[in-house]
Scaffold this motif. Structure first.
Motif, PDB file in Angstrom:
ATOM      1  N   PRO A  12     -44.056 -13.851  30.074  1.00 29.15           N
ATOM      2  CA  PRO A  12     -45.116 -14.359  30.948  1.00 29.15           C
ATOM      3  C   PRO A  12     -45.817 -13.225  31.676  1.00 29.15           C
ATOM      4  O   PRO A  12     -45.311 -12.107  31.766  1.00 29.15           O
ATOM      5  N   SER A  13     -46.999 -13.514  32.224  1.00 30.82           N
ATOM      6  CA  SER A  13     -47.723 -12.529  33.024  1.00 30.82           C
ATOM      7  C   SER A  13     -46.988 -12.239  34.321  1.00 30.82           C
ATOM      8  O   SER A  13     -46.948 -11.103  34.797  1.00 30.82           O
ATOM      9  N   SER A  14     -46.403 -13.263  34.920  1.00 36.31           N
ATOM     10  CA  SER A  14     -45.543 -13.106  36.086  1.00 36.31           C
ATOM     11  C   SER A  14     -44.350 -14.026  35.899  1.00 36.31           C
ATOM     12  O   SER A  14     -44.479 -15.090  35.302  1.00 36.31           O
ATOM     13  N   ALA A  15     -43.197 -13.611  36.393  1.00 34.64           N
ATOM     14  CA  ALA A  15     -41.966 -14.354  36.122  1.00 34.64           C
ATOM     15  C   ALA A  15     -41.139 -14.490  37.388  1.00 34.64           C
ATOM     16  O   ALA A  15     -41.328 -13.734  38.350  1.00 34.64           O
ATOM     17  N   PRO A  16     -40.216 -15.447  37.439  1.00 33.25           N
ATOM     18  CA  PRO A  16     -39.298 -15.540  38.572  1.00 33.25           C
ATOM     19  C   PRO A  16     -38.544 -14.233  38.792  1.00 33.25           C
ATOM     20  O   PRO A  16     -38.216 -13.531  37.838  1.00 33.25           O
ATOM     21  N   LYS A  17     -38.280 -13.917  40.047  1.00 32.77           N
ATOM     22  CA  LYS A  17     -37.602 -12.674  40.394  1.00 32.77           C
ATOM     23  C   LYS A  17     -36.092 -12.889  40.407  1.00 32.77           C
ATOM     24  O   LYS A  17     -35.481 -13.117  41.437  1.00 32.77           O
ATOM     25  N   GLY A  18     -35.496 -12.851  39.232  1.00 29.63           N
ATOM     26  CA  GLY A  18     -34.053 -12.992  39.152  1.00 29.63           C
ATOM     27  C   GLY A  18     -33.635 -14.026  38.131  1.00 29.63           C
ATOM     28  O   GLY A  18     -34.456 -14.630  37.432  1.00 29.63           O
ATOM     29  N   TYR A  19     -32.339 -14.212  38.043  1.00 27.50           N
ATOM     30  CA  TYR A  19     -31.715 -15.118  37.093  1.00 27.50           C
ATOM     31  C   TYR A  19     -32.080 -16.568  37.390  1.00 27.50           C
ATOM     32  O   TYR A  19     -32.027 -17.004  38.532  1.00 27.50           O
ATOM     33  N   ARG A  20     -32.451 -17.305  36.348  1.00 26.39           N
ATOM     34  CA  ARG A  20     -32.717 -18.728  36.468  1.00 26.39           C
ATOM     35  C   ARG A  20     -31.892 -19.465  35.414  1.00 26.39           C
ATOM     36  O   ARG A  20     -31.866 -19.074  34.245  1.00 26.39           O
ATOM     37  N   SER A  21     -31.240 -20.545  35.826  1.00 26.97           N
ATOM     38  CA  SER A  21     -30.308 -21.259  34.942  1.00 26.97           C
ATOM     39  C   SER A  21     -30.822 -22.597  34.466  1.00 26.97           C
ATOM     40  O   SER A  21     -30.285 -23.157  33.501  1.00 26.97           O
ATOM     41  N   GLY A  22     -31.852 -23.169  35.123  1.00 27.66           N
ATOM     42  CA  GLY A  22     -32.358 -24.485  34.751  1.00 27.66           C
ATOM     43  C   GLY A  22     -33.868 -24.533  34.744  1.00 27.66           C
ATOM     44  O   GLY A  22     -34.525 -23.815  35.507  1.00 27.66           O
ATOM     45  N   VAL A  23     -34.431 -25.384  33.883  1.00 26.95           N
ATOM     46  CA  VAL A  23     -35.881 -25.509  33.787  1.00 26.95           C
ATOM     47  C   VAL A  23     -36.231 -26.908  33.312  1.00 26.95           C
ATOM     48  O   VAL A  23     -35.485 -27.520  32.537  1.00 26.95           O
ATOM     49  N   THR A  24     -37.350 -27.437  33.785  1.00 26.69           N
ATOM     50  CA  THR A  24     -37.817 -28.750  33.346  1.00 26.69           C
ATOM     51  C   THR A  24     -39.336 -28.825  33.454  1.00 26.69           C
ATOM     52  O   THR A  24     -39.943 -28.135  34.276  1.00 26.69           O
ATOM     53  N   TRP A  25     -39.938 -29.642  32.599  1.00 28.60           N
ATOM     54  CA  TRP A  25     -41.367 -29.936  32.669  1.00 28.60           C
ATOM     55  C   TRP A  25     -41.593 -31.155  33.564  1.00 28.60           C
ATOM     56  O   TRP A  25     -40.773 -32.068  33.604  1.00 28.60           O
ATOM     57  N   HIS A  26     -42.739 -31.158  34.232  1.00 33.50           N
ATOM     58  CA  HIS A  26     -43.130 -32.354  34.960  1.00 33.50           C
ATOM     59  C   HIS A  26     -43.685 -33.368  33.957  1.00 33.50           C
ATOM     60  O   HIS A  26     -44.476 -32.997  33.076  1.00 33.50           O
ATOM     61  N   PRO A  27     -43.315 -34.640  34.042  1.00 32.03           N
ATOM     62  CA  PRO A  27     -43.728 -35.601  33.019  1.00 32.03           C
ATOM     63  C   PRO A  27     -45.203 -35.967  33.041  1.00 32.03           C
ATOM     64  O   PRO A  27     -45.739 -36.394  32.009  1.00 32.03           O
ATOM     65  N   PHE A  28     -45.886 -35.844  34.196  1.00 27.95           N
ATOM     66  CA  PHE A  28     -47.294 -36.225  34.287  1.00 27.95           C
ATOM     67  C   PHE A  28     -48.229 -35.025  34.190  1.00 27.95           C
ATOM     68  O   PHE A  28     -49.276 -35.102  33.544  1.00 27.95           O
ATOM     69  N   LEU A  29     -47.862 -33.937  34.853  1.00 30.66           N
ATOM     70  CA  LEU A  29     -48.690 -32.733  34.885  1.00 30.66           C
ATOM     71  C   LEU A  29     -48.266 -31.857  33.722  1.00 30.66           C
ATOM     72  O   LEU A  29     -47.301 -31.116  33.799  1.00 30.66           O
ATOM     73  N   HIS A  30     -48.989 -31.929  32.628  1.00 31.80           N
ATOM     74  CA  HIS A  30     -48.502 -31.416  31.350  1.00 31.80           C
ATOM     75  C   HIS A  30     -48.440 -29.906  31.246  1.00 31.80           C
ATOM     76  O   HIS A  30     -47.892 -29.380  30.291  1.00 31.80           O
ATOM     77  N   THR A  31     -49.000 -29.185  32.213  1.00 29.01           N
ATOM     78  CA  THR A  31     -48.880 -27.728  32.200  1.00 29.01           C
ATOM     79  C   THR A  31     -47.941 -27.220  33.295  1.00 29.01           C
ATOM     80  O   THR A  31     -47.812 -26.010  33.486  1.00 29.01           O
ATOM     81  N   VAL A  32     -47.298 -28.134  34.007  1.00 28.27           N
ATOM     82  CA  VAL A  32     -46.459 -27.780  35.157  1.00 28.27           C
ATOM     83  C   VAL A  32     -44.988 -27.842  34.779  1.00 28.27           C
ATOM     84  O   VAL A  32     -44.525 -28.811  34.176  1.00 28.27           O
ATOM     85  N   ALA A  33     -44.239 -26.793  35.143  1.00 28.56           N
ATOM     86  CA  ALA A  33     -42.795 -26.757  34.945  1.00 28.56           C
ATOM     87  C   ALA A  33     -42.140 -26.108  36.159  1.00 28.56           C
ATOM     88  O   ALA A  33     -42.784 -25.357  36.901  1.00 28.56           O
ATOM     89  N   ILE A  34     -40.853 -26.396  36.330  1.00 31.86           N
ATOM     90  CA  ILE A  34     -40.085 -25.892  37.467  1.00 31.86           C
ATOM     91  C   ILE A  34     -38.833 -25.209  36.939  1.00 31.86           C
ATOM     92  O   ILE A  34     -38.162 -25.742  36.045  1.00 31.86           O
ATOM     93  N   ALA A  35     -38.515 -24.035  37.488  1.00 28.34           N
ATOM     94  CA  ALA A  35     -37.291 -23.320  37.144  1.00 28.34           C
ATOM     95  C   ALA A  35     -36.467 -23.111  38.409  1.00 28.34           C
ATOM     96  O   ALA A  35     -37.023 -22.888  39.493  1.00 28.34           O
ATOM     97  N   VAL A  36     -35.129 -23.173  38.276  1.00 30.77           N
ATOM     98  CA  VAL A  36     -34.249 -22.990  39.427  1.00 30.77           C
ATOM     99  C   VAL A  36     -33.116 -22.033  39.080  1.00 30.77           C
ATOM    100  O   VAL A  36     -32.771 -21.838  37.916  1.00 30.77           O
TER     101      VAL A  36
END
Length: 359
Positions: free
Chosen positions: A285-309
């Motif tokens: 990616p052009s910019s990425a989370p700062k550190g280790y991420r273990s989980g990710v999911t897409w938002h069901p309505f906003l088709h370009t939106v995702a969340i990582a934790v």
């Protein structure tokens, strides 16, 4: 609130969140940046580490974790009931997949007979064990369902290949998938049982396996419910404590892989990749989370939106993973969004939260 209004409000909030500088604190939106997304903690009364999570709706969610813990809410997280399977007190229930408020399938991890699958159809009042691993070299990590009947469970390699179970009756029975369609594993390669997302699915037949531990972090893809697999290298770092920890696919083409090095959770390593061809090729990616991420999911309505934790915070993307911004600094291991648009996260010390707007 009508669904179109929910979508619009979330879009505004997400856009505002991405406008906040990367160094912003979780409540920076309240300081003049407009609405932001935040996690609202839901007291569970548990101190278990909850790496399994299944969001059914805004009202119903299930979580599972250490000490054989299974938690369920049917009122949006205001109250939680412990519905743990008997005899699992010493087991790690690292994954759970729920279909409604009454039906769920949970997986415990570990070598030999520590790997088990249990199922409930009465909200956790009773559980039935539907699989107990008898192969001493197998170590099951995660499971996923295409629909209410068809699912897969993933083990680390046995005899040089990842081992899979399949079910076509909702988890009542499981059978080992023949290994002739599975590519050989690399030396030291395995799957991470960190968030219940080392195997993911999209649609009726496509599945992906996330790997690490070896010389390369790879993703395996099946388009026939796990009978045959193709493998591709990713752009994520890999070593004994690093690799791809989770994938999420919007459809059979667009996907996100997250991971990094759990031994260095703050390390700025290659910890995220995106694909637009079903996992055949991966891009940084052009910019990425700062550190280790273990989980990710897409938002069901906003088709370009995702969340990582991950243990050092949560991040959101508005553009299918090309750019990311943090919106919360709390620790979570896994994340899931339900079909109605509600999103949940879970992690250490019994932490469960729902996604909320902040103003």
């Amino acid at each position: 609130m009508k669904r179109p209004l929910i979508i619009g409000v979330l879009a505004v909030a997400a856009a505002s969140t991405l406008a906040v500088p990367a160094s912003a604190t979780p409540d920076a939106g309240a300081a003049g940046h407009g609405p932001t997304l935040t996690w609202r903690l839901s007291p569970t009364g548990s101190d278990a580490r909850l790496r399994g999570l299944s969001a059914v709706s805004a009202k119903v969610a299930w979580a599972s974790g250490s000490g054989g813990t299974v938690l369920r809410t049917t009122d949006g997280g205001r109250t939680w009931s412990r519905t743990s399977p008997p005899g699992t007190e010493t087991l790690e229930l690292r994954d759970i997949e729920a279909f409604d408020a009454r039906t769920a399938v949970a997986l415990s991890i570990g070598p030999g007979d520590q790997s088990r699958i249990v199922r409930t159809t009465d909200g956790g009042a009773t559980w039935t064990e539907s699989f107990r691993n008898a192969e001493p070299t197998a170590f099951y990590d995660c499971l996923a369902f295409f629909d209410r009947r068809h699912g897969l469970a993933l083990s680390d390699p046995v005899d040089g290949k990842f081992r899979l179970l399949s079910t076509d009756d909702g988890g009542r029975t499981w059978s080992v998938v023949p290994s002739d369609g599975v590519p050989p594993a690399l030396d030291g390669e395995f799957a991470f049982a960190a968030s219940g997302q080392c195997v993911s699915v999209a649609g009726a037949r496509d599945a992906w396996i996330a790997t690490g531990g070896g010389s390369k972090a790879r993703v395996l893809h099946s388009s026939d419910r796990g009978r045959t697999w193709a493998v591709s290298d990713t752009v994520l770092a890999s070593n004994a404590s690093a690799g791809v920890f989770a994938t999420a696919f919007r459809d059979r083409s667009r996907g996100i892989a997250v991971g990094g090095d759990y031994a260095k959770p703050d390390g700025a390593v290659d910890a995220l990749g995106t694909t637009r061809d079903g996992g055949r090729t991966w891009q940084k990616p052009s910019s990425a989370p700062k550190g280790y991420r273990s989980g990710v999911t897409w938002h069901p309505f906003l088709h370009t939106v995702a969340i990582a934790v991950g243990p050092t915070g949560s991040d959101i993307t508005l553009d299918e993973g090309r750019n990311w911004r943090p919106f919360d600094a709390g620790s979570f291991d896994t994340v899931d969004c339900a079909a109605d648009g509600s999103c949940w996260a879970a992690g250490e010390k019994g932490r469960v939260a729902t996604l909320r707007l902040g103003f």
